[in-house]
Every structure is written in C-alpha cells, then in structure tokens.
Scaffold this motif. Structure first.
Motif, PDB file in Angstrom:
ATOM      1  N   ALA A 152       0.818  -1.208   0.000  1.00 48.41           N
ATOM      2  CA  ALA A 152       0.000   0.000   0.000  1.00 48.41           C
ATOM      3  C   ALA A 152       0.850   1.255   0.000  1.00 48.41           C
ATOM      4  CB  ALA A 152      -0.922   0.005   1.212  1.00 48.41           C
ATOM      5  N   LEU A 153       2.008   1.185   0.644  1.00 49.25           N
ATOM      6  CA  LEU A 153       2.866   2.370   0.687  1.00 49.25           C
ATOM      7  C   LEU A 153       3.380   2.732  -0.697  1.00 49.25           C
ATOM      8  CD1 LEU A 153       4.570   1.779   4.116  1.00 49.25           C
ATOM      9  CD2 LEU A 153       3.089   3.674   3.479  1.00 49.25           C
ATOM     10  N   GLN A 154       3.506   1.741  -1.582  1.00 50.04           N
ATOM     11  CA  GLN A 154       3.903   2.052  -2.957  1.00 50.04           C
ATOM     12  C   GLN A 154       2.793   2.769  -3.709  1.00 50.04           C
ATOM     13  OE1 GLN A 154       5.709  -1.164  -5.152  1.00 50.04           O
ATOM     14  NE2 GLN A 154       7.497  -1.189  -3.818  1.00 50.04           N
ATOM     15  N   GLU A 155       1.607   2.834  -3.115  1.00 51.06           N
ATOM     16  CA  GLU A 155       0.487   3.547  -3.742  1.00 51.06           C
ATOM     17  C   GLU A 155       0.340   4.950  -3.179  1.00 51.06           C
ATOM     18  OE1 GLU A 155      -1.751   2.130  -6.170  1.00 51.06           O
ATOM     19  OE2 GLU A 155      -0.018   0.782  -6.254  1.00 51.06           O
ATOM     20  N   ARG A 156       1.264   5.390  -2.309  1.00 53.76           N
ATOM     21  CA  ARG A 156       1.052   6.628  -1.567  1.00 53.76           C
ATOM     22  C   ARG A 156       1.076   7.876  -2.440  1.00 53.76           C
ATOM     23  NH1 ARG A 156       6.256   5.109  -1.169  1.00 53.76           N
ATOM     24  NH2 ARG A 156       7.965   6.559  -0.742  1.00 53.76           N
ATOM     25  N   ASP A 157       1.600   7.760  -3.649  1.00 57.27           N
ATOM     26  CA  ASP A 157       1.689   8.925  -4.523  1.00 57.27           C
ATOM     27  C   ASP A 157       0.489   9.080  -5.446  1.00 57.27           C
ATOM     28  OD1 ASP A 157       5.182   8.123  -5.101  1.00 57.27           O
ATOM     29  OD2 ASP A 157       4.252   9.301  -3.486  1.00 57.27           O
ATOM     30  N   THR A 158      -0.470   8.149  -5.361  1.00 58.80           N
ATOM     31  CA  THR A 158      -1.509   8.075  -6.395  1.00 58.80           C
ATOM     32  C   THR A 158      -2.649   9.063  -6.233  1.00 58.80           C
ATOM     33  OG1 THR A 158      -2.655   6.400  -5.083  1.00 58.80           O
ATOM     34  CG2 THR A 158      -1.163   5.616  -6.813  1.00 58.80           C
ATOM     35  N   GLY A 159      -2.837   9.596  -5.029  1.00 61.32           N
ATOM     36  CA  GLY A 159      -4.014  10.432  -4.808  1.00 61.32           C
ATOM     37  C   GLY A 159      -5.105   9.690  -4.042  1.00 61.32           C
ATOM     38  N   TRP A 160      -4.873   8.415  -3.723  1.00 57.50           N
ATOM     39  CA  TRP A 160      -5.816   7.680  -2.872  1.00 57.50           C
ATOM     40  C   TRP A 160      -5.628   8.132  -1.428  1.00 57.50           C
ATOM     41  CZ3 TRP A 160      -8.863   2.946  -3.498  1.00 57.50           C
ATOM     42  CH2 TRP A 160      -9.072   2.603  -4.853  1.00 57.50           C
ATOM     43  N   LEU A 161      -6.732   8.250  -0.678  1.00 58.64           N
ATOM     44  CA  LEU A 161      -6.647   8.394   0.766  1.00 58.64           C
ATOM     45  C   LEU A 161      -6.331   6.999   1.313  1.00 58.64           C
ATOM     46  CD1 LEU A 161      -8.348  10.906  -0.126  1.00 58.64           C
ATOM     47  CD2 LEU A 161      -9.516  10.712   2.070  1.00 58.64           C
ATOM     48  N   GLN A 162      -5.571   6.967   2.402  1.00 61.67           N
ATOM     49  CA  GLN A 162      -5.240   5.666   2.980  1.00 61.67           C
ATOM     50  C   GLN A 162      -5.361   5.688   4.497  1.00 61.67           C
ATOM     51  OE1 GLN A 162      -1.861   3.363   1.999  1.00 61.67           O
ATOM     52  NE2 GLN A 162      -1.597   4.228  -0.041  1.00 61.67           N
ATOM     53  N   VAL A 163      -6.058   4.665   5.025  1.00 62.46           N
ATOM     54  CA  VAL A 163      -6.152   4.499   6.472  1.00 62.46           C
ATOM     55  C   VAL A 163      -5.709   3.081   6.814  1.00 62.46           C
ATOM     56  CG1 VAL A 163      -8.597   3.769   6.434  1.00 62.46           C
ATOM     57  CG2 VAL A 163      -7.649   4.838   8.493  1.00 62.46           C
ATOM     58  N   TYR A 164      -5.040   2.911   7.963  1.00 60.37           N
ATOM     59  CA  TYR A 164      -4.541   1.609   8.416  1.00 60.37           C
ATOM     60  C   TYR A 164      -5.219   1.259   9.735  1.00 60.37           C
ATOM     61  CZ  TYR A 164      -0.920   1.965   4.858  1.00 60.37           C
ATOM     62  OH  TYR A 164      -0.262   2.055   3.650  1.00 60.37           O
ATOM     63  N   VAL A 165      -5.845   0.083   9.792  1.00 60.41           N
ATOM     64  CA  VAL A 165      -6.608  -0.293  10.981  1.00 60.41           C
ATOM     65  C   VAL A 165      -5.903  -1.388  11.775  1.00 60.41           C
ATOM     66  CG1 VAL A 165      -8.742   0.349   9.813  1.00 60.41           C
ATOM     67  CG2 VAL A 165      -7.986  -2.035   9.785  1.00 60.41           C
ATOM     68  N   SER A 166      -6.334  -1.546  13.033  1.00 58.46           N
ATOM     69  CA  SER A 166      -5.615  -2.504  13.889  1.00 58.46           C
ATOM     70  C   SER A 166      -6.516  -3.501  14.615  1.00 58.46           C
ATOM     71  CB  SER A 166      -4.790  -1.751  14.930  1.00 58.46           C
ATOM     72  OG  SER A 166      -5.673  -1.105  15.837  1.00 58.46           O
ATOM     73  N   THR A 167      -7.831  -3.308  14.540  1.00 63.57           N
ATOM     74  CA  THR A 167      -8.732  -4.289  15.151  1.00 63.57           C
ATOM     75  C   THR A 167      -9.848  -4.613  14.160  1.00 63.57           C
ATOM     76  OG1 THR A 167     -10.241  -2.663  16.107  1.00 63.57           O
ATOM     77  CG2 THR A 167      -8.361  -3.333  17.474  1.00 63.57           C
ATOM     78  N   VAL A 168     -10.517  -5.703  14.424  1.00 65.60           N
ATOM     79  CA  VAL A 168     -11.639  -6.118  13.575  1.00 65.60           C
ATOM     80  C   VAL A 168     -12.721  -5.044  13.601  1.00 65.60           C
ATOM     81  CG1 VAL A 168     -13.505  -7.814  13.370  1.00 65.60           C
ATOM     82  CG2 VAL A 168     -11.167  -8.578  13.772  1.00 65.60           C
ATOM     83  N   GLN A 169     -13.001  -4.507  14.773  1.00 64.80           N
ATOM     84  CA  GLN A 169     -14.006  -3.452  14.910  1.00 64.80           C
ATOM     85  C   GLN A 169     -13.629  -2.251  14.062  1.00 64.80           C
ATOM     86  OE1 GLN A 169     -17.029  -3.509  17.144  1.00 64.80           O
ATOM     87  NE2 GLN A 169     -17.326  -2.100  15.436  1.00 64.80           N
ATOM     88  N   GLU A 170     -12.341  -1.887  14.130  1.00 60.41           N
ATOM     89  CA  GLU A 170     -11.881  -0.727  13.383  1.00 60.41           C
ATOM     90  C   GLU A 170     -11.961  -0.974  11.871  1.00 60.41           C
ATOM     91  OE1 GLU A 170      -7.918   0.479  14.429  1.00 60.41           O
ATOM     92  OE2 GLU A 170      -7.975   2.246  13.126  1.00 60.41           O
TER      93      GLU A 170
END
Lengths: 318, 175, 370
Positions: free
Chosen positions: C122-140
C-alpha cells in the motif's frame, strides 16, 4: 525426416520455420528417474503433482519450468528447499507465457535446446494469463505451455475461474456457476500452433506420450490437462484417478490432439463417444455439483453432445 | 489472559475449533481472539491455531509462545511437530485419543474425538470433524461453559449432530 | 449486534451495510475471504449488488472505474501483487475523481512468494491520490470501511479511499465485532460528474501541457480538504455510534519521553510494550498512525521517536521514518521490522525502545540484537 508440406504452412506465417524435428514411430519407455522429490507440499490426492511427475519424465533434465502463481508454486516447497529436480522459475501470476517467451528466445539465441515449459493452472492460463499466452503464441515462441486445470483458483482456496464448469459450486459461485467453461483449446487452435493436445492426469501414459511429442516441435505447443482436485471438487482424496476417468468416459473431458491443425480424437474418448457413461455418474461423487439443478445437467449434456459432434465432424473432415 | 494452542492438520477443522472456542468464550462474557497460522490452502498439512481469552481487550497479535494449554486434534502431528514447545510448567494438554497419554510435567487429558465424530457420522470428504466435539471436551475442562459451547456451535452450524458430538465428548472426557 | 468476526469478514459486513451497486474483485491470499463473503451475500440475496468476478486485478479496478462513473457506489478488495497489478488503474481512479473504496490486505511482495503481513504494497500507492487508512482491530476494520464510503463520496473529496488491514494478523484474526445500523450516516452516492446521456461529455481525453497541471493541483486541493471531512466524519461517527477514532491512536503520549510510531496491528501491540516499559520507569508512549494520506501533522515536539517500519523504500529508508523526519526535527530511531510477516512481539518493541540509538537505522533480525 522433414515433411515439406508442413514447412510451407510455417513460412506462410512468419520467418520461423516449424519443423517436426523427428518422426516418432514409437514413444520412448517411461524412464524410472524421478524429478519430483520428497517434501512437496501437495495435498493428498493432488492431480497436479501426478501430472507433473510424468511431464518431467517426458521432458528430462534439460528443462526449465516457468511457474506463475498457482498450486505448483506451493507444491515446490518452501525456501530453502525445492522438491523439483529441474530449474523452476517462479513468476507473477499474469506473466508465465511472457516470461517463457523471453527465456526461450534467450536460450535459442545462445544456441541452447533447453526445454522451456510454462506450467500454469487454469487461472494463470484462461483468465489473468491469457493476454501473455496469446501474445507468445501469436509470435510463434518456441516453448511448451501446459495448463493443468483443476477448474478453479486452487491455490487461493477454490474461487471460480474461467475454467470452472457450468453449475459447479466454488467459494465465489456458492449457488453454482452460471457461465460456461471457457474453451481455451479453441482459442489456442485459433492461433494455429503446430501442436496442441488435451490430456488427463488419470491417463499418465497418454500424457507422457503427448509431452514427448510436443517437445519435438519447434514453436508454440499447448497441452491442457484435466487435474481433478479433492479439496476443490470435494471428493475423497483417494479418488482422483477415478474422477479423471469418469470425466473422460462421460465425454465431459475429451482426449485429443491437433497436429498442424489436423485433429485426432484419442481412443479412450472414441470409446466414450460410442458408449458414454451417464453424466450423473461423473457429477454425483463431487460435492461441488451437489444439488445441481437437473435443468443445468441437461444443458451440460447438450453442450457435451454438441462438442463431441463438432469434434467428430472436424476429425472426419481433416 | 489464558492462551491455548491447537495443533491439527488442514481439513480437520482446527481453525474452526479456535473460532468456536473464541465464540463460546465471548458468550461467557470474555474477550477472546482466535487466529490460524498457516500458509496457502493445503489439506493434510500440520497447522496451528491460537486462542487467547481474557477479561479485557487483547492487544497482542504475535504468536503464542508460552501457552497455558495445548490441544492436539490429530495425534499424528506429534511425530513431526513438538506440540509441547513453550507450554507453561503445569500447563494442560488435551489429546484426541482413545487411550490416555502421559506428558511429563504437564496435566494431560484425552478423549476419543474421532470415535465420537464417526459415531455421529460427522464426516466431510472422508475426514471426521473434530472441532465441535472438542469444544465439549474443553467445556468439561472448564475453559468455557457448556451453555456457551452449545450456543457457539448452534451459531456456526445448523446440523444438531454437532451439539450431540460436543455433549458426547463432554461425557466421555476424562478430567 | 455483537458477534465475533475475522477482519476480512468484518470488511464484507461493512460493505453489506452500504450496498454498493457493483463489486468487481479478484481473489488473492489473504484477501479471499472478503470476496467470498461478498459473493455469498450476493448469492443469498442479503446484498443486492452485482458481483463481477473479473479475470485480473487490473480489470477489477478498470471495472470499478467504469461502474463508478455512472454515479453508483462501488467496492473492491485486493492485496500485494494484486494491488501492484492494478497500479496503473489506481492512478487512473484517483485522477478520474472517483469515490471507489478498496480494502487492501497488506501483504509482502515477491519474489519469493510470501503471503504474510508487510505494508510496502500500500505504501507504494502513496503517490496516487488515494486516501489511505490503516486499521488494527476487527471493529476498526468494520468502522473504517463504513466511514470510507462517506469520506470518499463527500463533495469536497471525490477521491478513492483505501482501507488497509494486516495480512493474516488481522484479516484472519477473530475478534469481537459490534455491527451497526448505518442508516443515513452514509448518504446516497451522488457523483457530480456522473455520465449523463442527456448532457454528454468526454472523460479523461487528450489534455495539453497548458491544462494537465491544473487537474493535478485539483486533486491535491481535494486531498488537503479531505482532512476536514475525515475529522467531521469520525466526530459524527463517535456521536452516533460511540467509538472514537482520529488521525492517530495515541496511548500515553502526553507525558512520554519517547514515542513509538507504527501502523496496523504492530501499532496496537506497541501499547503492551508501553505498559511494560512504564513498569520499568521508562516513560514511553505509542502513537499508532491511522491516516497515511493525507499525512497528518504529528505531535512529537520534545520527544524521542522510535519509528517501526513494516516496509522499506530501497536506497532511501523506512517510508514512515522518511515521512516523519521530513516534518519534525526531533531525533528518530528508525526500526525496520516485520517484513514478510517476520514475527515481532511487544517484547521486541520494548527492546527497540530500551536500546534505541537516535539518528540510526536498525534492521531487526539482520543486525543481531539491538
């Protein structure tokens, strides 16, 4: 002995001349040497490893396997071991034929006769790999492309592929696939290769013969192997050979060869055409066809009949 | 926090056993997590699943290194895997076996899950299903309550034979 | 409704709530359960979507683009090589200003074939203009997926959003999940530039050097505006459903001397390391970065920073470390750990803090102990 008619066909197409390098009067005996060693990671009853065993016996040690993401990627085993006693080049899912194309051209440029065999599943052939394969065939690449077909994406847990038959349950077609199986053999035939064949892991001697033959041709050759899969098709692991034979005997899978476009239907399938077993006998033992609508079975039967008629007519005409 | 490691072979329901256990623990009012450790799909290979049970949210994702308990669904994996690795001193072992097994330094229990599964005809593609009866055995050992075990099974499976198998394991389980 | 779910299935549950008209997806380990569950929902009628079982990931994103521009909601999911295979089209989706939501299950890149957790994909996609969020629990994972649709489709954003979850560590982990009734929290999808045969326009055609840069700036302007939309959305979510999120998930950072920055499950497990370190008298804190794009201004003033990168940019450094060093003058100890699913525990994280060497880079497992 070079047949002049065949080389005429070849020069029409491109600068590459397709020679049938040796007329085969007899197929060599199946050698005892094993190229699949202990410590594979195959499932119990895996038809892929059964097929590959005979493919490699036919190809011999001067061979490189080009393997995209598929069950075979896993069956090889995990670093630092490999279970195959030939070089295996693993490559991205879509690219087996493109990678093989580059490799073959490089070997031939260096004057090497090394067999380049792209060995891929149905996903990497019919779906994501089709572009590269079509390109490699259209360019007359000197390689053998083998598709072992377990009729779904086996490596990732049996999702549907273009090779999944109508009515089969997979994890992405939980109520049964509503589209027909893609006829990749017809697509390959449209590329006019010097040799193509269908085979089945349940008939290893026939497979061995076909691989041996394919490797005598220069240019793109194709073998499509039916590979019954216990976890995917949902039958007991010791029944893989039985399933393969039922597939052929019911006509659902036809064994044939096309040599420079001339079709020969195999003896096992000729017998099945004459006296097929009911399709139900093939479908019933497989969990993936459990609860299949009788109307769908009827469609499958009609398509089988149509296909057999078409092939029979083609054979008679050529 | 109570940590359980489950050893099985692919296709026997070891991963589902972990999930059932976590679900039952949740019905007991606990916080539970269940995770498999395996690679690409492959039937018959040894696999491990992890279950953690605690009274508060669990923030640990790494593998269980020092389990409080080890469950062995297929005794044949013991030929290739050290199932006792890291087991805490005094920890418990539950083995799918018709005969008692002794593991020096640990409390061991056995129950014939395979026999129970076969008796209930809980067989899929030739393999007896062990994940529902094992929950019954674990309930007998006090890991989860019987009621929660049954609730969890009924939530995941429609076939009542699964509950019967769990009850049979509960009865047969030697403490 | 309280249940127990894997990360993958939680994403599928969230998608079921927001009812995309079209889902086009291709299976890849460890994402497959997402597409399988969605296929199951569609097959059983629980989800009234069209599921297109495309033949590759490049086609998955192309199909989502084609569907999205008609003005309907769409979704896909992938991982690792699948994400890379669609890279040309992820760029296209952002440039086309389409509010596509995609779940990406973070997995390592080959060769060798490795199916375990790593963030480089996903970090290789950081230049594309996509918003990115990283989650850590199933609920999240569930909550973030629902919010992603609202954020993406907001008129001030109109950019695609990627929800990232760690391969196997979260995708296949079962944890409790509390599902919600979304109601009008996610309003109906409205795309201002949707295809309208009564008002025909050309989309994405030939554009000269005197104009193209304006579109690029327009994307950047929107991604900067998205920060406000993210904040509003998360605030509204907290109000309605009682769970609070943010650009970072801070644990004991206020009085900390040293802060651990990481993403995903490692960022959550770092809290256990903090508890351990505090017992030893080390005032540590954990700042789990959630939103990578837009990248937030991190509150690190006066702290030492231990950054754990589950990724790498060859020839340059850990990507989070690079991003953080660009915005702060505080000293950073850059740890590279967890690549290819390398086992890393709270004990290891605590060790990184105990033995930190400010201004240096450390590859866990390569250089023998810290």
């Amino acid at each position: 002995m070079i047949n002049n008619d065949r080389s005429l066909i070849a020069t029409e197409r491109s600068l590459i001349v397709h020679h049938h390098l040796q007329e085969l009067d007899t197929i060599p005996e199946i050698p005892k040497e094993e190229f699949i060693l202990k410590c594979t990671s195959a499932c119990a009853g895996c038809s892929d490893s059964l097929a590959l065993r005979y493919v490699l016996k036919a190809a011999g040690p001067d061979t490189v396997l080009v393997v995209p993401a598929c069950c075979t990627s896993v069956i090889q085993g995990i670093y630092p071991n490999t279970a195959f006693n030939v070089p295996v080049y693993n490559i991205a899912f879509a690219s087996a034929a493109a990678c093989a194309s580059g490799m073959s051209n490089a070997f031939r440029a260096a004057g090497k006769k090394t067999n380049v065999i792209a060995y891929a599943g149905d996903g990497g052939t019919l779906d994501i790999g089709i572009q590269a394969m079509s390109g490699a065939f259209e360019r007359g690449t000197d390689f053998l492309y083998i598709c072992y077909d377990n009729e779904a994406y086996g490596n990732t847990g049996m999702q549907r592929s273009g090779g999944t038959p109508l009515g089969a349950r997979t994890t992405t077609t939980p109520s049964g696939k509503t589209d027909n199986k893609k006829d990749i053999d017809a697509i390959i035939a449209a590329h006019d290769p010097p040799y193509q064949a269908t085979a089945c892991a349940a008939y290893p001697q026939d497979l061995f013969k076909k691989v041996t033959k394919a490797l005598t041709f220069r240019g793109p050759t194709f073998i499509h192997i039916l590979a019954p899969c216990p976890p995917g098709w949902r039958y007991s692991t010791e029944k893989s050979v039985e399933m393969g034979k039922l597939a052929v005997k019911s006509g659902m899978w036809v064994l044939y060869e096309r040599e420079y476009g001339k079709l020969t239907i195999g003896a096992q399938s000729k017998a099945a055409i004459k006296k097929p077993i009911p399709l139900e006998e093939y479908l019933a033992p497989q969990g993936r066809f459990k609860g299949i609508d009788p109307k769908t079975v009827e469609i499958l039967k009609q398509r089988i009949a149509k296909n057999l008629a078409k092939l029979t007519a083609e054979e008679a005409a050529s | 926090m109570f940590e359980i490691r489950i050893h099985s072979r692919g296709g026997q329901g070891g991963v589902t056993a972990a999930r059932l256990l976590a679900l039952a623990a949740m019905h007991d009012g606990k916080y539970a997590t269940a995770a498999p450790f395996y690679g690409a799909e492959r039937r018959g290979a040894p696999i491990v699943s992890f279950v953690r049970i605690d009274d508060k949210p669990i923030r640990i994702y790494s593998q269980i290194k020092k389990p409080d308990m080890v469950v062995v669904l297929d005794a044949s994996v013991m030929d290739v895997v050290d199932v006792l690795h890291g087991l805490k001193t005094g920890g418990r072992v539950l083995v799918n076996s018709a005969n008692p097994r002794k593991f020096t330094g640990f409390t061991s229990g056995h129950v014939d899950l395979t026999g129970i599964a076969l008796k209930e005809n809980l067989v899929v593609s030739g393999s007896p299903i062990l994940n529902t009866p094992v929950i019954g055995a674990l309930a007998k050992m006090g890991i989860v309550s019987v009621d929660s075990a049954k609730t969890a099974i009924r939530e995941m499976f429609t076939d009542e034979r699964n509950v019967k198998a769990a009850e049979a394991a509960y009865q047969e389980m030697s403490a | 409704m309280k249940k127990i779910s894997t990360g993958n299935k939680a994403v599928a549950e969230a998608v079921k709530q927001v009812v995309p008209a079209v889902v086009a997806a291709y299976p890849i380990t460890p994402q497959t359960e997402i597409v399988e569950q969605i296929a199951e929902f569609v097959s059983s009628g629980d989800l009234k979507s069209r599921y297109i079982a495309v033949e590759s990931e490049h086609s998955a994103m192309a199909a989502c683009i084609g569907a999205s521009v008609t003005g309907i909601r769409t979704f896909t999911a992938t991982s690792s090589h699948g994400l890379l295979y669609m890279h040309e089209m992820t760029n296209w989706a952002a440039g086309a200003r389409l509010p596509i939501v995609m779940a990406n299950v973070n997995r390592s890149l080959g060769p060798g074939w490795n199916i375990w957790a790593e963030h480089t994909d996903a970090l290789q996609e950081r230049d594309t203009g996509w918003l990115q969020v990283y989650v850590s629990t199933v609920q999240e994972a569930y909550d973030a997926t629902i919010m992603a649709f609202r954020i993406a489709e907001h008129n001030d954003v109109l950019l695609p959003v990627m929800v990232n979850l760690d391969g196997f560590l979260l995708s296949h982990l079962m944890q409790p999940l509390d599902t919600i009734e979304v109601g009008d929290f996610v309003p109906p999808c409205h795309l201002p530039h949707a295809i309208d045969v009564k008002n025909p326009k050309g989309y994405g055609g030939l554009t000269g050097p005197d104009q193209q840069f304006r579109f690029r700036w327009d994307m950047e302007r929107s991604i900067r505006d998205s920060a406000k939309v993210i904040k509003e959305t998360e605030k509204e979510f907290a109000k309605r459903f009682g769970r609070t999120y943010g650009f970072t998930d801070d644990y004991q950072c206020a009085d900390a001397d040293v802060i651990i920055v990481a993403m995903g499950t490692l960022g959550k497990e770092a809290e256990v390391a903090v508890d351990l370190l505090r017992k030893e008298g080390i005032k540590a804190g954990s700042m789990r970065l959630r939103w990578l794009r837009p990248f937030p201004k991190l509150d690190l003033k006066g702290k030492q920073v231990v950054v754990i990168d589950r990724d790498y940019s060859f020839g340059r450094g850990g990507i989070l470390a690079i991003e953080i060093m660009a915005q702060t003058k505080e000293e950073v100890f850059s740890v590279i750990a967890g690549l290819g699913g390398q086992e890393i525990t709270y004990e290891d994280v605590a060790d990184f803090v105990r033995n930190r060497r400010m201004g240096e880079e450390f590859w866990f497992g390569v250089t023998n102990n810290v």
